[in-house]
Scaffold this motif. Structure first.
Motif, PDB file in Angstrom:
ATOM      1  N   LEU A  38       0.954  -1.254   0.143  1.00  0.00           N
ATOM      2  CA  LEU A  38       0.280   0.175  -0.241  1.00  0.00           C
ATOM      3  C   LEU A  38       0.670   1.198  -0.079  1.00  0.00           C
ATOM      4  O   LEU A  38       1.790   1.289   0.641  1.00  0.00           O
ATOM      5  CB  LEU A  38      -0.703   0.055   1.338  1.00  0.00           C
ATOM      6  N   THR A  42      -3.566   4.952   0.923  1.00  0.00           N
ATOM      7  CA  THR A  42      -4.203   4.160  -0.088  1.00  0.00           C
ATOM      8  C   THR A  42      -5.146   3.001   0.509  1.00  0.00           C
ATOM      9  O   THR A  42      -4.638   2.560   1.531  1.00  0.00           O
ATOM     10  CB  THR A  42      -3.254   3.566  -1.021  1.00  0.00           C
ATOM     11  N   LYS A  44      -7.251  -0.335   1.582  1.00  0.00           N
ATOM     12  CA  LYS A  44      -6.634  -1.824   1.366  1.00  0.00           C
ATOM     13  C   LYS A  44      -7.472  -2.428  -0.002  1.00  0.00           C
ATOM     14  O   LYS A  44      -8.728  -2.370   0.225  1.00  0.00           O
ATOM     15  CB  LYS A  44      -6.860  -2.617   2.555  1.00  0.00           C
ATOM     16  N   PRO A  45      -6.905  -2.698  -0.837  1.00  0.00           N
ATOM     17  CA  PRO A  45      -7.698  -3.487  -2.029  1.00  0.00           C
ATOM     18  C   PRO A  45      -8.129  -4.608  -1.987  1.00  0.00           C
ATOM     19  O   PRO A  45      -7.816  -5.435  -0.853  1.00  0.00           O
ATOM     20  CB  PRO A  45      -6.514  -3.041  -3.181  1.00  0.00           C
ATOM     21  N   PRO A  47      -7.690  -7.542  -4.503  1.00  0.00           N
ATOM     22  CA  PRO A  47      -7.459  -8.186  -5.812  1.00  0.00           C
ATOM     23  C   PRO A  47      -7.877  -9.525  -5.954  1.00  0.00           C
ATOM     24  O   PRO A  47      -7.690 -10.394  -5.072  1.00  0.00           O
ATOM     25  CB  PRO A  47      -5.824  -8.173  -5.873  1.00  0.00           C
ATOM     26  N   PHE A  93      -6.177  -4.540 -10.595  1.00  0.00           N
ATOM     27  CA  PHE A  93      -6.870  -4.514  -9.489  1.00  0.00           C
ATOM     28  C   PHE A  93      -6.764  -3.393  -8.321  1.00  0.00           C
ATOM     29  O   PHE A  93      -7.283  -3.188  -7.581  1.00  0.00           O
ATOM     30  CB  PHE A  93      -6.969  -5.754  -8.571  1.00  0.00           C
ATOM     31  N   CYS A  94      -5.286  -3.247  -8.259  1.00  0.00           N
ATOM     32  CA  CYS A  94      -4.896  -2.368  -7.566  1.00  0.00           C
ATOM     33  C   CYS A  94      -3.940  -1.060  -7.959  1.00  0.00           C
ATOM     34  O   CYS A  94      -2.795  -1.019  -7.693  1.00  0.00           O
ATOM     35  CB  CYS A  94      -3.646  -2.983  -6.424  1.00  0.00           C
ATOM     36  N   ASP A  96      -3.490   2.108  -7.559  1.00  0.00           N
ATOM     37  CA  ASP A  96      -2.870   2.913  -6.511  1.00  0.00           C
ATOM     38  C   ASP A  96      -1.741   2.320  -5.835  1.00  0.00           C
ATOM     39  O   ASP A  96      -1.431   3.104  -4.764  1.00  0.00           O
ATOM     40  CB  ASP A  96      -3.797   3.832  -5.758  1.00  0.00           C
ATOM     41  N   CYS A  97      -1.482   0.995  -5.858  1.00  0.00           N
ATOM     42  CA  CYS A  97      -0.507   0.499  -4.971  1.00  0.00           C
ATOM     43  C   CYS A  97       0.890   0.095  -5.632  1.00  0.00           C
ATOM     44  O   CYS A  97       0.834   0.506  -6.813  1.00  0.00           O
ATOM     45  CB  CYS A  97      -1.222  -0.904  -4.490  1.00  0.00           C
TER      46      CYS A  97
END
Length: 188
Positions: A38, A42, A44-45, A47, A93-94, A96-97
């Motif tokens: 992260l 941000t 927590k996604p 995925p 899926f992520c 911004d990570c």
């Protein structure tokens, strides 16, 4: 252009496998790995719909899984996706990570017992500095295996995975093989 041929971490055309007594050890050359971290602020996604686990945990969902590697950091596993751009899938899926390809940096070995949980518990007690009675299915941690740092994942009661640096693949295999052969040979 030369005709390039892929090899496994142990240098073979096919994953190496050892069966001895109730234990089966296999190089998992199809496992894709991606590190996920992260960035500040941000959320927590999730995925592939995975609920990213907390410290000491591993979460599977179909052909993907995740285990915690540090605060706001995870390793995402893709079963049989080593030949794909798994990291790009995770990035979708992520976005911004921080997402980093790890497949070629690690080697994975799967260790299974065909005769219940007892051989896995006994072997774990000899292999790594983990109390196997406090390491149930769904657990994951980083520990030492002889002189090497590895991740140990308890996939099921009868199945553990050991992930280590690809550059140490031969040494990890040798340590596992030696312990398996000694373990099985000492049984009554």
């Amino acid at each position: 252009m030369p005709d390039l041929k892929p090899i496994t971490a142990l240098g073979g055309d096919k994953p190496r496998r050892l069966r001895h007594g109730a234990l089966d050890l296999e190089e998992n050359s199809g496992l894709a790995l991606t590190a996920l971290a992260l960035r500040r602020g941000t959320p927590k996604p999730a995925p592939f719909g995975l609920d990213l686990p907390g410290p000491g945990a591993w979460t599977p969902s179909g052909e993907v899984a995740a285990f915690w590697t540090g605060p706001d950091q995870w390793m995402i596993e893709g079963l049989d996706r080593a030949d794909t751009d798994f990291t790009a899938e995770v990035m979708n899926f992520c976005p911004d990570c921080s997402v980093t390809e790890q497949t070629d940096g690690f080697v994975a070995f799967e260790l299974r017992s065909s005769s219940g949980e007892a051989p896995i518990l006994q072997l774990m007690a000899k292999l790594v500095n983990i109390d196997p009675t406090r390491f149930p299915s769904g657990s994951a941690t980083r520990t030492g295996l002889e002189h090497m740092s590895v991740f140990v994942i308890r996939r099921t009661a009868q199945h553990i995975a050991i992930l280590g640096m690809r550059s140490a693949a031969g040494s990890i295999w040798h340590a596992l093989e030696r312990h398996i052969l000694r373990f099985e040979d000492r049984k009554p």
